[in-house]
Design a protein around this motif. Structure first.
Motif, PDB file in Angstrom:
ATOM      1  N   ARG A   1      35.480  69.874  44.845  1.00  0.00           N
ATOM      2  CA  ARG A   1      34.030  70.040  44.888  1.00  0.00           C
ATOM      3  C   ARG A   1      33.339  68.869  44.173  1.00  0.00           C
ATOM      4  O   ARG A   1      32.349  68.337  44.646  1.00  0.00           O
ATOM      5  CB  ARG A   1      33.613  71.368  44.234  1.00  0.00           C
ATOM      6  N   LEU A   2      33.881  68.476  43.025  1.00  0.00           N
ATOM      7  CA  LEU A   2      33.245  67.422  42.238  1.00  0.00           C
ATOM      8  C   LEU A   2      33.405  66.038  42.880  1.00  0.00           C
ATOM      9  O   LEU A   2      32.449  65.252  42.921  1.00  0.00           O
ATOM     10  CB  LEU A   2      33.839  67.400  40.828  1.00  0.00           C
ATOM     11  N   LEU A   3      34.585  65.762  43.388  1.00  0.00           N
ATOM     12  CA  LEU A   3      34.878  64.466  44.024  1.00  0.00           C
ATOM     13  C   LEU A   3      35.523  64.733  45.382  1.00  0.00           C
ATOM     14  O   LEU A   3      36.747  64.710  45.524  1.00  0.00           O
ATOM     15  CB  LEU A   3      35.828  63.642  43.153  1.00  0.00           C
ATOM     16  N   PRO A   4      34.723  65.031  46.395  1.00  0.00           N
ATOM     17  CA  PRO A   4      35.270  65.479  47.675  1.00  0.00           C
ATOM     18  C   PRO A   4      36.262  64.514  48.313  1.00  0.00           C
ATOM     19  O   PRO A   4      37.165  64.950  49.036  1.00  0.00           O
ATOM     20  CB  PRO A   4      34.020  65.647  48.550  1.00  0.00           C
ATOM     21  N   ASP A   5      36.095  63.214  48.084  1.00  0.00           N
ATOM     22  CA  ASP A   5      37.051  62.249  48.619  1.00  0.00           C
ATOM     23  C   ASP A   5      37.851  61.559  47.513  1.00  0.00           C
ATOM     24  O   ASP A   5      38.558  60.578  47.762  1.00  0.00           O
ATOM     25  CB  ASP A   5      36.340  61.198  49.479  1.00  0.00           C
ATOM     26  N   GLY A   6      37.726  62.077  46.302  1.00  0.00           N
ATOM     27  CA  GLY A   6      38.433  61.490  45.175  1.00  0.00           C
ATOM     28  C   GLY A   6      37.680  60.385  44.469  1.00  0.00           C
ATOM     29  O   GLY A   6      38.071  59.955  43.386  1.00  0.00           O
ATOM     30  N   LYS A   7      36.588  59.921  45.077  1.00  0.00           N
ATOM     31  CA  LYS A   7      35.844  58.788  44.521  1.00  0.00           C
ATOM     32  C   LYS A   7      34.348  59.050  44.395  1.00  0.00           C
ATOM     33  O   LYS A   7      33.711  58.605  43.448  1.00  0.00           O
ATOM     34  CB  LYS A   7      36.056  57.556  45.409  1.00  0.00           C
ATOM     35  N   THR A   8      33.780  59.752  45.374  1.00  0.00           N
ATOM     36  CA  THR A   8      32.328  59.914  45.467  1.00  0.00           C
ATOM     37  C   THR A   8      31.882  61.178  44.743  1.00  0.00           C
ATOM     38  O   THR A   8      32.347  62.284  45.046  1.00  0.00           O
ATOM     39  CB  THR A   8      31.882  59.982  46.938  1.00  0.00           C
ATOM     40  N   LEU A   9      30.960  61.024  43.805  1.00  0.00           N
ATOM     41  CA  LEU A   9      30.465  62.162  43.043  1.00  0.00           C
ATOM     42  C   LEU A   9      29.541  63.018  43.899  1.00  0.00           C
ATOM     43  O   LEU A   9      28.603  62.515  44.521  1.00  0.00           O
ATOM     44  CB  LEU A   9      29.713  61.656  41.808  1.00  0.00           C
ATOM     45  N   ASN A  10      29.796  64.316  43.923  1.00  0.00           N
ATOM     46  CA  ASN A  10      28.988  65.275  44.665  1.00  0.00           C
ATOM     47  C   ASN A  10      27.926  65.847  43.716  1.00  0.00           C
ATOM     48  O   ASN A  10      28.235  66.658  42.847  1.00  0.00           O
ATOM     49  CB  ASN A  10      29.891  66.381  45.217  1.00  0.00           C
TER      50      ASN A  10
END
Length: 458
Positions: free
Chosen positions: A83-92
């Motif tokens: 939830r916090l980093l849906p792609d491991g890099k981008t902050l949600n």
């Protein structure tokens, strides 16, 4: 009255994937549980998957109010990496807003949030790269931890890296209860090693960032008891203890692997791949405090015909069915409160008397609606007895100098439990998943409120 120390933490524990729901909305990416349910829904009890669970994403404010009503002063849950980093890099940002609102609401009600980073919910994007089998996972987890500390470090002052890390090792790579559900002892050991190195990476990030507070880990310390004092049974116990307890406990508290574990893995061609500097990193990232989950002991005996090299833990030691055991028939687990005292004293005597708390303890029971009274309250006296007995053993250990600072029950509101769905219920509050997730207090919630307000058991 048996009084507990001033400032003792009384609360409950849960996890993001088991309570939040909102599994695939507001920017959250899928985890292994979302994908596994999509691929094999028949594996899940009554076809109930991780989509909604207990709807805490929508109802957290109601739950926090119930915590205040119960006089809880602390609560442990986790952040969803996906939830916090849906792609491991981008902050949600939607995730940031949700968690900040959630944690602020807890603090405003006098409930300290203790926040865990990983509770079996591997993001699918990382699973596609090999999950914990990949060394990349160590750096990926370190980055996730860094972001979490930066986003919530002003609100959260007690962090843990993993919950029961040995469980996703065993269940995913030995016993087929978690994805990828393979059976491979060698791969299991590698997964455990990378998990441990990911933990060290997170601790390193926490200290490098000079964040306020403390960082630890939550381990399910399962005391091992041998069938007899015969040398072969004692050897079986020692091997089970090395694999199930010391494998994580020694590195995180003492900063190194136990010699007997290294020798055991070497003899069975199970040593993991390592990298230069790993040993030094372990020594430099010992924890500030320890969370201990305890439900049942492990009883073992010698194997009749041991296999060398071992293909499974059962080649090293066999389960022993103690004829005098008291059992919870719904989970098939032995009820043995005395083991909590043994854990406490072992921490005191062998592990620097590190500050620790009971991060999970509880009793799962099926079909609790059988025990509803005329007022709609579940009369869960069996849960009250379970907690009372365990607290009595804990109190004895505290009186004898074990540095325990809290007790959290699993769990606050009934939660979803992986492949078991809602088969067994653990909460202080019942959740009606077929009626807008309505919360109803159980008798244990009223009893526990009295315990907390007295800071004592009778």
């Amino acid at each position: 009255m048996k009084k507990f120390p001033d400032g003792f933490l009384w609360g409950a524990a849960a996890s993001a994937p088991q309570t939040e729901g909102a599994a695939l909305i507001d920017g959250k990416a899928p985890t292994t549980w979302d994908k596994w349910f999509e691929m094999n829904p028949e594996k899940f009890y009554k076809g109930v998957g991780p989509k909604d669970t207990s709807n805490v994403y929508q109802q957290y404010a109601e739950d926090v109010q119930l915590m205040e009503d119960m006089s809880l002063n602390s609560y442990r849950t986790s952040i969803s990496w996906a939830r916090l980093l849906p792609d491991g890099k981008t902050l949600n940002q939607q995730a940031v807003d949700f968690y900040r609102n959630y944690f602020v609401s807890l603090i405003e009600k006098g409930v300290e949030p203790i926040i865990n980073l990983f509770h079996f919910d591997m993001p699918w994007w990382l699973m596609e790269k090999g999950g914990w089998e990949s060394r990349e996972s160590v750096e990926d987890f370190g980055y996730y931890a860094k972001v979490a500390f930066e986003q919530f470090g002003d609100l959260v002052h007690r962090w843990t890296t993993f919950n029961e890390p040995i469980v996703h090792v065993e269940c995913g790579y030995l016993f087929e209860f978690h994805y990828p559900a393979v059976v491979d002892f060698k791969r299991a050991v590698q997964v455990g090693y990378h998990t441990l190195m990911a933990h060290t990476q997170a601790v390193e990030e926490f200290r490098r960032g000079k964040h306020t507070g403390e960082i630890g880990i939550i381990l399910n310390l399962t005391p091992v008891y041998s069938k007899s004092d015969a040398p072969e049974d004692i050897k079986a116990k020692d091997m089970a203890d090395a694999l199930n307890v010391k494998s994580f406990l020694d590195p995180v508290v003492l900063g190194h692997f136990p010699t007997e574990l290294v020798q055991l893995l070497k003899e069975n061609n199970l040593l993991p791949a390592t990298e230069t500097g790993d040993k030094e990193k372990l020594a430099q990232t010992t924890i500030d405090f320890l969370g201990v989950n305890y439900y049942q002991p492990k009883r073992v005996q010698a194997v009749n015909q041991p296999a060398v090299p071992a293909k499974m833990p059962s080649d090293l030691y066999a389960e022993y069915d103690w004829p005098e055991k008291k059992i919870n028939p719904y989970r098939g687990w032995e009820i043995y409160p005395e083991a909590l005292y043994d854990i406490a004293m072992r921490i005191k005597n062998d592990y620097k008397n590190i500050p620790w708390y009971v991060s999970e303890n509880g009793m799962g029971v099926a079909e609790e609606e059988r025990f509803v009274d005329e007022d709609g309250v579940i009369q869960d006296d069996y849960r009250i007895e379970f907690v009372q007995d365990h607290l009595a053993e804990l109190h004895k250990a505290v009186e004898q100098g074990s540095h325990c600072f809290g007790y959290h029950m699993w769990t606050f509101v009934d939660c979803w439990s992986w492949l078991n769905g809602y088969r067994n219920r653990y909460g202080f509050y019942r959740v009606d998943i077929e009626n807008d997730f309505k919360r109803t207090p159980k008798k244990s919630s009223f009893w526990m409120k009295t315990v907390i307000e007295n800071n004592a058991i009778d």
